[in-house]
Design a protein around this motif. Structure first.
Motif, PDB file in Angstrom:
ATOM      1  N   PHE A  29      17.906 -10.299 -13.148  1.00  0.00           N
ATOM      2  CA  PHE A  29      19.158 -11.009 -13.434  1.00  0.00           C
ATOM      3  C   PHE A  29      20.101 -10.777 -12.266  1.00  0.00           C
ATOM      4  N   LYS A  31      23.909 -11.880 -10.387  1.00  0.00           N
ATOM      5  CA  LYS A  31      25.177 -12.568 -10.631  1.00  0.00           C
ATOM      6  C   LYS A  31      26.172 -12.120  -9.570  1.00  0.00           C
ATOM      7  N   LYS A  34      32.069 -13.177  -9.210  1.00  0.00           N
ATOM      8  CA  LYS A  34      32.580 -14.284 -10.017  1.00  0.00           C
ATOM      9  C   LYS A  34      31.622 -15.426  -9.774  1.00  0.00           C
ATOM     10  N   GLY A  35      31.205 -16.094 -10.802  1.00  0.00           N
ATOM     11  CA  GLY A  35      30.374 -17.263 -10.548  1.00  0.00           C
ATOM     12  C   GLY A  35      29.076 -17.284 -11.313  1.00  0.00           C
ATOM     13  N   GLN A  36      28.215 -18.211 -10.890  1.00  0.00           N
ATOM     14  CA  GLN A  36      26.997 -18.539 -11.602  1.00  0.00           C
ATOM     15  C   GLN A  36      25.978 -17.388 -11.584  1.00  0.00           C
ATOM     16  N   PHE A  38      22.017 -16.062 -12.272  1.00  0.00           N
ATOM     17  CA  PHE A  38      20.670 -16.620 -12.192  1.00  0.00           C
ATOM     18  C   PHE A  38      19.648 -15.603 -12.679  1.00  0.00           C
ATOM     19  N   LYS A  57      19.050 -21.065 -13.717  1.00  0.00           N
ATOM     20  CA  LYS A  57      20.451 -20.807 -13.991  1.00  0.00           C
ATOM     21  C   LYS A  57      20.467 -20.063 -15.320  1.00  0.00           C
TER      22      LYS A  57
ATOM     23  N   ASP B  46      37.499 -17.373 -18.055  1.00  0.00           N
ATOM     24  CA  ASP B  46      36.522 -17.585 -16.978  1.00  0.00           C
ATOM     25  C   ASP B  46      35.199 -18.128 -17.545  1.00  0.00           C
ATOM     26  N   PHE B  48      32.326 -18.303 -16.409  1.00  0.00           N
ATOM     27  CA  PHE B  48      31.102 -17.578 -16.059  1.00  0.00           C
ATOM     28  C   PHE B  48      31.074 -16.175 -16.654  1.00  0.00           C
ATOM     29  N   ILE B  49      32.070 -15.873 -17.507  1.00  0.00           N
ATOM     30  CA  ILE B  49      32.060 -14.576 -18.193  1.00  0.00           C
ATOM     31  C   ILE B  49      32.221 -14.850 -19.683  1.00  0.00           C
ATOM     32  N   ARG B  86      30.549  -7.631 -21.626  1.00  0.00           N
ATOM     33  CA  ARG B  86      30.257  -9.000 -21.174  1.00  0.00           C
ATOM     34  C   ARG B  86      28.919  -9.426 -21.756  1.00  0.00           C
ATOM     35  N   GLU B  89      24.909 -10.293 -20.120  1.00  0.00           N
ATOM     36  CA  GLU B  89      24.687  -9.795 -18.764  1.00  0.00           C
ATOM     37  C   GLU B  89      23.819  -8.550 -18.867  1.00  0.00           C
ATOM     38  N   ALA B 178      27.778 -23.277  -7.441  1.00  0.00           N
ATOM     39  CA  ALA B 178      26.556 -22.631  -7.944  1.00  0.00           C
ATOM     40  C   ALA B 178      25.524 -22.511  -6.826  1.00  0.00           C
ATOM     41  N   GLN B 207      36.163 -20.182  -6.097  1.00  0.00           N
ATOM     42  CA  GLN B 207      35.854 -18.870  -6.645  1.00  0.00           C
ATOM     43  C   GLN B 207      37.087 -18.009  -6.681  1.00  0.00           C
ATOM     44  N   ALA B 209      39.293 -17.270  -9.052  1.00  0.00           N
ATOM     45  CA  ALA B 209      39.712 -16.543 -10.249  1.00  0.00           C
ATOM     46  C   ALA B 209      41.231 -16.441 -10.205  1.00  0.00           C
TER      47      ALA B 209
END
Lengths: 190, 326
Positions: A29, A31, A34-36, A38, A57, B46, B48-49, B86, B89, B178, B207, B209
């Motif tokens: 995993f 990452k 901040k952001g996408q 994968f 993704k 956010d 992506f979180i 989170r 993750e 992405a 990006q 934030a």
């Protein structure tokens, strides 16, 4: 249709992609701060054995594959199919030539193999790491010759061609590593 | 049942030492330790979180909003060590519940904060950091590793770059950002050296934030000859040891209007991604309106720092009872 989310990915998970069954070899995993996110995944095609890298993704889904691994005893070959049996239920399964292509030369009746079934059909067979096989053909042994590394060709009862030390005789049992096809030792018959 | 902890006693001692050293580091600098709620009525927008959402409350994913309310109330320099959560993750560098160190310095620039982050990490990782820090802009690492300018490359150039460098990733549904994220995590981070800190700064505005933006001019030669254009840069940095990202810092956006707009845009993106929207933090926005002082802030993943101190390869080995055993 059952499916798996990337968050369920782990080694050994079986799924379908482009019509073929795959298993996950390794899942990572990744990452950025901040952001996408994968999932970087190494997968093996269970039909061809080919290993490839793939990235999803995070949050994407794959279709679950009905793939099982079952211990079975090898019975016989009828020219078209190779027959195996589940020892607990006596249920028999016929494997095609493609399914046994890699292991054809290591199939010995009554020996136990791991058969991978996809929707109930044998996909591949994995032999035990070590098998004892009889030498059916080789040149006569040279007594006392234990020279390091000197070998001669030999054929075993399952049809595989291997290399054995010069002192090994026709009719003897030898232990072989099926992963490398290497001779390991002579087996004393009790 | 395997009820035993994943850690050994030495790792537990090293964690205690890391926390003690961190607290004394901030005490010497007159930065005040504070606490803020873990369960709040508003959550992180956010896209992506993902927060854990329970009983009309959100488990915080970082203490950012309430710490900024303290700044607005005149707290001065503050830090916090807390657990954050989170969702989804999980991996060898991620545990959904983890320990975060977050601090804010009033009147600091993000460049000054980079210096302070370096001093703290050199304190914890003295034995490992045998080489000088490396500092690169986001643009530099893309140019040097992939020969592409992340701020002005066309969508087509990015697709080409991803296809050429990452096998088995379909670009069809990837946004521009992405694709940059994919290139950064797959192709650039693995080149960072293991014996030094690598700082990346000045990120694309996509990006940002809650970081401040800055306009950057560049010259472009086109059909009409020579022309000046510009793009936005987010004044943000990330710090790595090897390819492990340890922290994330900002020149904090203090404008009420822009903060309000960011939270709104984030929820709009959530709707586009078919994600649940999140109750936005009106108390934070009210504090912004009253006035957040010029400041820089950073969050450091303490479990990852402990991985580096102990040399453990997975985050699970430095957490007594990681996710699957919690």
């Amino acid at each position: 249709m059952a499916s798996y989310n990337t968050s369920e990915f782990k080694s050994g998970l079986k799924f379908i992609m482009d019509g073929d069954p795959y298993t996950i070899v390794e899942n990572e995993f990744v990452k950025p701060g901040k952001g996408q996110a994968f999932n970087r995944v190494r997968i093996r095609n269970l039909k061809t054995g080919r290993v490839i890298d793939k990235t999803w993704k995070s949050g994407e889904k794959v279709e679950a594959a009905d793939v099982m691994e079952v211990d079975m005893e090898y019975l016989y070959e009828d020219g078209e199919f190779w027959h195996f049996m589940e020892p607990s239920t006596f249920e028999q399964h016929a494997a095609s030539e493609t399914a046994v292509a890699d292991v054809k030369h290591w199939l010995k009746p009554q020996e136990s193999y791991i058969i991978t079934l996809w929707n109930g059909v044998p996909l591949s067979a994995t032999p035990p790491n070590f098998v004892d096989l009889k030498i059916t053909q080789c040149d006569p042994g040279v007594q006392g010759n234990t020279a390091q590394g000197a070998t001669k060709p030999a054929t075993v009862e399952t049809g595989a061609q291997i290399k054995v030390p010069l002192f090994v005789e026709e009719g003897e049992m030898v232990k072989i590593d099926t992963r490398t096809g290497e001779y390991l030792s002579r087996v004393k018959e009790s | 049942m395997n009820w035993q902890p994943e850690t050994n006693h030495k790792t537990r001692q090293q964690r205690a030492q890391m926390l003690a050293d961190t607290r004394s580091f901030f005490q010497q600098r007159n930065v005040l330790e504070v606490e803020t709620p873990a369960l709040s009525q508003a959550g992180n927008t956010d896209p992506f979180i993902e927060s854990f959402h329970l009983d009309q409350r959100y488990l915080h994913t970082s203490p950012e909003y309430p710490m900024k309310r303290l700044l607005a109330a005149g707290s001065g320099d503050i830090y916090q060590i807390c657990k954050v959560w989170r969702k989804a993750e999980s991996g060898r560098n991620h545990n959904p519940e983890f320990s975060l160190l977050e601090w804010y310095r009033v009147d600091f620039s993000y460049q000054q904060l980079i210096q302070e982050v370096s001093e703290l990490l050199h304190l914890h990782l003295a034995k490992i950091l045998t080489e000088d820090n490396q500092l690169y802009t986001y643009q530099q690492v893309f140019l040097e590793n992939l020969d592409i300018n992340p701020h002005i490359a066309s969508h087509r150039d990015l697709i080409h770059c991803v296809t050429e460098n990452i096998s088995g990733l379909s670009c069809e549904e990837l946004s521009r950002q992405a694709m940059l994220d994919a290139l950064l995590t797959h192709c650039i981070e693995p080149t960072f050296k293991k014996d030094r800190l690598t700082f990346i700064y000045d990120y694309p505005a996509s990006q940002s934030a809650l970081a401040q933006l800055r306009e950057e001019k560049y010259s472009k030669t086109g059909g009409d000859g020579f022309a000046f254009k510009s793009y936005s840069i987010a004044e943000r940095f990330e710090v790595y040891l090897g390819k492990i990202e340890l922290g994330n810092g900002y020149q904090e956006e203090t404008s009420h209007e822009r903060n309000k707009q960011i939270l709104h845009t984030e929820n709009t993106t959530r709707i586009q991604h078919k994600q649940e929207t999140v109750t936005q933090d009106e108390l934070f926005l009210a504090a912004c309106k009253s006035g957040i002082p010029r400041s820089a802030g950073v969050a450091i993943g303490l479990d990852r720092v402990l991985m580096c101190i102990t040399g453990q390869k997975t985050i699970q080995k430095v957490i007594n009872f990681p996710w699957d055993k919690a």
